[in-house]
Design an enzyme around this catalytic site. Structure first.
Site, mmCIF file in Angstrom:
data_model
loop_
_atom_site.group_PDB
_atom_site.id
_atom_site.type_symbol
_atom_site.label_atom_id
_atom_site.label_comp_id
_atom_site.label_asym_id
_atom_site.label_seq_id
_atom_site.Cartn_x
_atom_site.Cartn_y
_atom_site.Cartn_z
ATOM 1 N N ASN A 2 49.872 -15.946 -17.492
ATOM 2 C CA ASN A 2 50.306 -16.445 -16.177
ATOM 3 C C ASN A 2 49.927 -17.904 -15.995
ATOM 4 O OD1 ASN A 2 51.336 -13.997 -15.468
ATOM 5 N ND2 ASN A 2 49.629 -13.378 -14.173
ATOM 6 N N GLY A 44 42.064 -0.718 -17.248
ATOM 7 C CA GLY A 44 40.900 -0.783 -16.360
ATOM 8 C C GLY A 44 41.226 -0.264 -14.977
ATOM 9 N N ASP A 45 42.475 -0.431 -14.558
ATOM 10 C CA ASP A 45 42.896 0.092 -13.259
ATOM 11 C C ASP A 45 44.392 0.367 -13.341
ATOM 12 O OD1 ASP A 45 44.160 -2.337 -13.249
ATOM 13 O OD2 ASP A 45 43.255 -3.068 -11.389
ATOM 14 N N ASP A 50 48.088 -0.685 -11.721
ATOM 15 C CA ASP A 50 48.776 -1.695 -10.912
ATOM 16 C C ASP A 50 50.222 -1.267 -10.744
ATOM 17 O OD1 ASP A 50 46.574 -3.829 -11.089
ATOM 18 O OD2 ASP A 50 46.973 -3.422 -13.200
ATOM 19 N N LYS A 54 29.480 -21.086 -33.745
ATOM 20 C CA LYS A 54 28.708 -19.928 -33.267
ATOM 21 C C LYS A 54 29.018 -18.682 -34.100
ATOM 22 C CE LYS A 54 27.843 -21.658 -28.717
ATOM 23 N NZ LYS A 54 28.797 -22.793 -28.653
ATOM 24 N N SER A 108 48.032 -4.062 -17.513
ATOM 25 C CA SER A 108 47.827 -3.856 -18.944
ATOM 26 C C SER A 108 48.674 -2.703 -19.480
ATOM 27 C CB SER A 108 46.351 -3.597 -19.217
ATOM 28 O OG SER A 108 45.847 -2.664 -18.294
ATOM 29 N N TYR A 109 49.010 -1.741 -18.609
ATOM 30 C CA TYR A 109 49.840 -0.607 -19.034
ATOM 31 C C TYR A 109 51.196 -1.115 -19.532
ATOM 32 C CZ TYR A 109 52.672 3.613 -18.882
ATOM 33 O OH TYR A 109 53.502 4.649 -19.215
ATOM 34 N N ARG A 110 51.790 -1.987 -18.763
ATOM 35 C CA ARG A 110 53.126 -2.483 -19.128
ATOM 36 C C ARG A 110 53.060 -3.351 -20.381
ATOM 37 N NH1 ARG A 110 56.882 -6.578 -16.523
ATOM 38 N NH2 ARG A 110 58.956 -5.968 -17.243
ATOM 39 N N ARG A 140 37.462 3.489 -18.796
ATOM 40 C CA ARG A 140 38.821 3.058 -19.104
ATOM 41 C C ARG A 140 39.749 4.243 -18.842
ATOM 42 N NH1 ARG A 140 39.591 -2.089 -19.354
ATOM 43 N NH2 ARG A 140 41.430 -1.756 -20.645
HETATM 44 N N1 DCP Z 1 46.157 -11.542 -12.467
HETATM 45 C C1 DCP Z 1 46.087 -12.925 -12.647
HETATM 46 N N2 DCP Z 1 44.945 -13.600 -12.312
HETATM 47 C C2 DCP Z 1 43.874 -12.938 -11.823
HETATM 48 C C3 DCP Z 1 43.921 -11.545 -11.647
HETATM 49 C C4 DCP Z 1 45.098 -10.872 -11.988
HETATM 50 O O1 DCP Z 1 47.054 -13.532 -13.099
HETATM 51 N N3 DCP Z 1 42.753 -13.618 -11.516
HETATM 52 C C5 DCP Z 1 47.397 -10.819 -12.854
HETATM 53 C C6 DCP Z 1 47.475 -10.698 -14.351
HETATM 54 C C7 DCP Z 1 46.964 -9.315 -14.612
HETATM 55 C C8 DCP Z 1 47.492 -8.567 -13.401
HETATM 56 O O2 DCP Z 1 47.396 -9.507 -12.334
HETATM 57 O O3 DCP Z 1 47.458 -8.797 -15.831
HETATM 58 C C9 DCP Z 1 46.756 -7.299 -13.086
HETATM 59 O O4 DCP Z 1 45.373 -7.569 -12.903
HETATM 60 P P1 DCP Z 1 44.263 -6.641 -13.534
HETATM 61 O O5 DCP Z 1 42.962 -7.207 -13.129
HETATM 62 O O6 DCP Z 1 44.532 -5.227 -13.183
HETATM 63 O O7 DCP Z 1 44.419 -6.891 -15.112
HETATM 64 P P2 DCP Z 1 45.111 -6.033 -16.261
HETATM 65 O O8 DCP Z 1 45.948 -4.930 -15.694
HETATM 66 O O9 DCP Z 1 45.805 -7.013 -17.134
HETATM 67 O O10 DCP Z 1 43.896 -5.434 -17.086
HETATM 68 P P3 DCP Z 1 43.020 -4.111 -16.774
HETATM 69 O O11 DCP Z 1 43.366 -3.118 -17.827
HETATM 70 O O12 DCP Z 1 41.614 -4.576 -16.879
HETATM 71 O O13 DCP Z 1 43.369 -3.643 -15.398
HETATM 72 MG MG MG Z 2 45.175 -3.584 -14.323
#
Ligand code: DCP
Ligand code: MG
Length: 329
Positions: free
Chosen positions: A267, A171-172, A174, A54, A162-164, A131
């Site tokens: 994970n 995106g949010d 945590d 693709k 994602s911050y850590r 963001r």
């Molecule tokens: N998580 C997971 N499986 C999911 C949802 C979340 O393992 N279905 C775990 C991993 C993610 C964390 O929880 O990193 C936090 O979820 P977020 O949706 O807030 O994801 P991120 O913080 O990684 O990204 P974003 O910047 O979009 O918030």
């Molecule tokens: Mg997050």
């Protein structure tokens, strides 16, 4: 990936395709050169034959043939994607609403039977899409930490997600909170109550999406409490954001940090690795002596062996410790 994401359902083939695309996208993003052919794409780790093909089409034709056939830009798909981007809206509702003739977010706003979360999702729609710069996430983390420390100075509050992992924007937000040597539900719930009251009084928490619940049998055992809501910093131009706050037993802190730092693919890989070694990994810890029957279905809980710290989980799994910024799988 978006196409498969739109049509995936739990356990479906498409769900695995989404994961494969995500892995390939992450691998390609990390490259410091441009891909100019299918052959080059195929040499990138995590890019399989079909994805490489693709990419080849993108490079030579400027489009992906499969998407022509799927009529990617038809109206239904565009409208359903828009509806699904509202917090609290799932695929069933999007189809139902489209079939009823609804086309815009303003059409949705007029519906009489929206859930509380859908109302909030629509109310803060524009803000929630934005963001959040890393510096603002840090500032928000400080607000929550100070409010928690008013109750007990030794409370630990960590910004995860994602911050850590070191991302420049998120995106949010945590947040994971724990207090040294405190595991019992009643004490943790008291911290949650204090924190919510304080942050609502400050005008920081402005709307709630999901509140932690309490039942008396939680009092003397380890229990996780999760709050999900909308927050904003002071000031007229402040943007509303989605925030998750978790208050967890000290004994589970490492497992929770590992889970909420992610990313989700990392994970998954770690859970799979644990399962392959007869163990089980959850946000409560690592469990050993887990017996699986037909279709790998678990028949017992197993014995908790690690979870106070992230390092002990890695050690028990016999894998090298990964720093949070290395957990971008
Ligand atoms: N998580 C997971 N499986 C999911 C949802 C979340 O393992 N279905 C775990 C991993 C993610 C964390 O929880 O990193 C936090 O979820 P977020 O949706 O807030 O994801 P991120 O913080 O990684 O990204 P974003 O910047 O979009 O918030
Ligand atoms: Mg997050």
């Amino acid at each position: 990936m978006d196409h498969y994401d739109n049509i995936q359902t739990k356990g479906s083939n498409e769900r695995f395709k989404v994961i494969n695309y995500r892995k390939a996208i992450t691998a390609i993003r990390a490259l410091d050169y441009e891909i100019t052919s299918e052959e080059m794409a195929l040499k990138v780790p995590r890019v399989g034959k079909k994805i490489a093909q693709k990419i080849g089409e993108c490079v030579s034709l400027g489009r992906i043939k499969k998407l022509d056939h799927l009529n990617w830009d038809n109206e239904r798909q565009q409208v359903e994607t828009l509806f699904k981007s509202v917090y609290g809206v799932g695929s069933e509702k999007t189809t139902e609403w489209y079939n009823k003739g609804l086309r815009t977010l303003d059409d949705l706003r007029k519906l009489p039977d929206l859930t509380k979360n859908q109302i909030s999702g629509l109310k803060y729609y524009d803000d929630l899409l934005k963001r959040i710069p890393r510096s603002e996430v840090a500032q928000i983390g400080k607000v929550v930490e100070s409010a928690a420390k008013q109750l007990h100075l030794d409370i630990e509050s960590r910004v995860t997600g994602s911050y850590r992992r070191g991302k420049p924007d998120c995106g949010d937000i945590d947040i994971v909170i724990a207090r040294p040597n405190v595991d019992n539900g009643d004490e943790l719930f008291a911290i949650m109550n204090h924190l919510m009251r304080e942050l609502i009084n400050q005008g920081f928490l402005v709307d709630h999406l999901s509140l932690p619940t309490w039942s008396d049998d939680m009092a003397n055992r380890p229990k996780h409490f999760k709050y999900m809501g909308i927050c904003k910093l002071p000031g007229p131009d402040a943007v509303h954001h989605h925030i998750d706050i978790l208050i967890v037993p000290w004994i589970h802190l490492g497992a929770v940090l590992l889970y909420f730092t992610g990313n989700d693919i990392c994970n998954r890989s770690m859970r799979l690795l644990a399962a392959n070694r007869g163990m089980r990994l959850s946000d409560k810890g690592l469990f050993e002596g887990v017996i699986r029957g037909k279709n790998r279905k678990r028949v017992n809980e197993g014995r908790w062996v690690a979870g106070r710290t992230e390092r002990e989980i890695f050690e028990y799994l016999k894998i090298d410790y990964l720093e949070p910024y290395e957990r971008e799988c």
